[in-house]
Design an enzyme around this catalytic site. Sequence first.
Site, mmCIF file in Angstrom:
data_model
loop_
_atom_site.group_PDB
_atom_site.id
_atom_site.type_symbol
_atom_site.label_atom_id
_atom_site.label_comp_id
_atom_site.label_asym_id
_atom_site.label_seq_id
_atom_site.Cartn_x
_atom_site.Cartn_y
_atom_site.Cartn_z
ATOM 1 N N ALA A 62 0.951 -1.345 0.026
ATOM 2 C CA ALA A 62 0.391 0.094 0.401
ATOM 3 C C ALA A 62 1.119 0.888 0.303
ATOM 4 O O ALA A 62 1.698 0.676 0.433
ATOM 5 C CB ALA A 62 -0.912 -0.064 1.145
ATOM 6 N N GLY A 106 -0.384 -5.047 1.268
ATOM 7 C CA GLY A 106 -1.176 -4.892 0.080
ATOM 8 C C GLY A 106 -1.243 -5.592 -1.184
ATOM 9 O O GLY A 106 -2.201 -6.299 -1.654
ATOM 10 N N GLU A 109 -1.910 -9.023 -0.477
ATOM 11 C CA GLU A 109 -3.751 -9.761 -0.795
ATOM 12 C C GLU A 109 -4.526 -9.523 -1.562
ATOM 13 O O GLU A 109 -5.355 -9.822 -1.198
ATOM 14 C CB GLU A 109 -3.693 -8.559 0.732
ATOM 15 C CG GLU A 109 -2.582 -9.483 2.182
ATOM 16 C CD GLU A 109 -3.311 -8.258 2.771
ATOM 17 O OE1 GLU A 109 -3.738 -8.035 4.676
ATOM 18 O OE2 GLU A 109 -2.781 -6.577 2.827
ATOM 19 N N GLU A 129 3.739 -5.357 7.002
ATOM 20 C CA GLU A 129 2.872 -4.537 8.359
ATOM 21 C C GLU A 129 3.300 -4.670 9.483
ATOM 22 O O GLU A 129 3.502 -3.006 10.881
ATOM 23 C CB GLU A 129 1.779 -5.126 8.148
ATOM 24 C CG GLU A 129 0.961 -4.815 6.630
ATOM 25 C CD GLU A 129 0.907 -5.514 6.225
ATOM 26 O OE1 GLU A 129 0.310 -5.634 5.676
ATOM 27 O OE2 GLU A 129 1.462 -7.105 6.276
#
Length: 255
Positions: A62, A106, A109, A129
């Site tokens: 992200a 992300g 994911e 993360e």
Amino acid sequence: MVLLSVRNGIAEVAINRPDKLNALNETVRTELTEVFGHLVGRDDVKVAILHGAGDKAFVAGADVGEFAARTPEEQREVYRHVRVYDALAEFPKPIICAIHGFCIGGGNELALACDVRVADATARFGQFEIRLGLIPGAGGTQRLTRLVGPGQALRIGLSGDLIDAEEAYRIGMIEFLVEEGRHLDKARELAARMARWSPVALALVKKAVREAAERHLEGGLDAEKELFLEAFASEDGREGVKAFIEKRKPRFRGR
């Protein structure tokens, strides 16, 4: 920032932000959600391929700079809207994710929300993360655990380490491992094999497997039975059986 092309029943969707390693910002997420929403209603699309532009990354996570300024209340409000990860997971047609280079946070994911993952030898995976004092928030604990088991998911989430393509293949994080630069070729080959079949059956297989991941066996078997009966009652189901008996290729119409 998202490119779309359609040919022979296959949609290719490319995240086109290579200067930022295809990092997911709000614009990319919105465009991806809109593109897949558009593809739901296209009868000429049976299968989708998702990949990243450039030669360094599928998606390197992200855009941290974007969410760093949000308050906890603002982030909670973001979660109230449809997220791209869920849009992909709920997309009724098969999605093949073609991965090269970095597939982190992300990005990983996003790959987990797809149905089949193909990676080339350059691919590197991770959930970073933990390095920021955070945890995955879009499937990096839930979808990953269902794919590789709790032990491997904990190892990946707690260490913040990069995993190379061979390791990802060994633990079942990806379904296919190919030579460098061959990820799209393999994804297109798989998509073409899928696109031969009834759109009704493709959607029902995807739905049935999802039921298996989310239910106990007894409930899953009941759901599978009902989905089989739905396929059996479809025009494509009748056509497929008839074509088999008549020893000819079926003419599937998606009904």
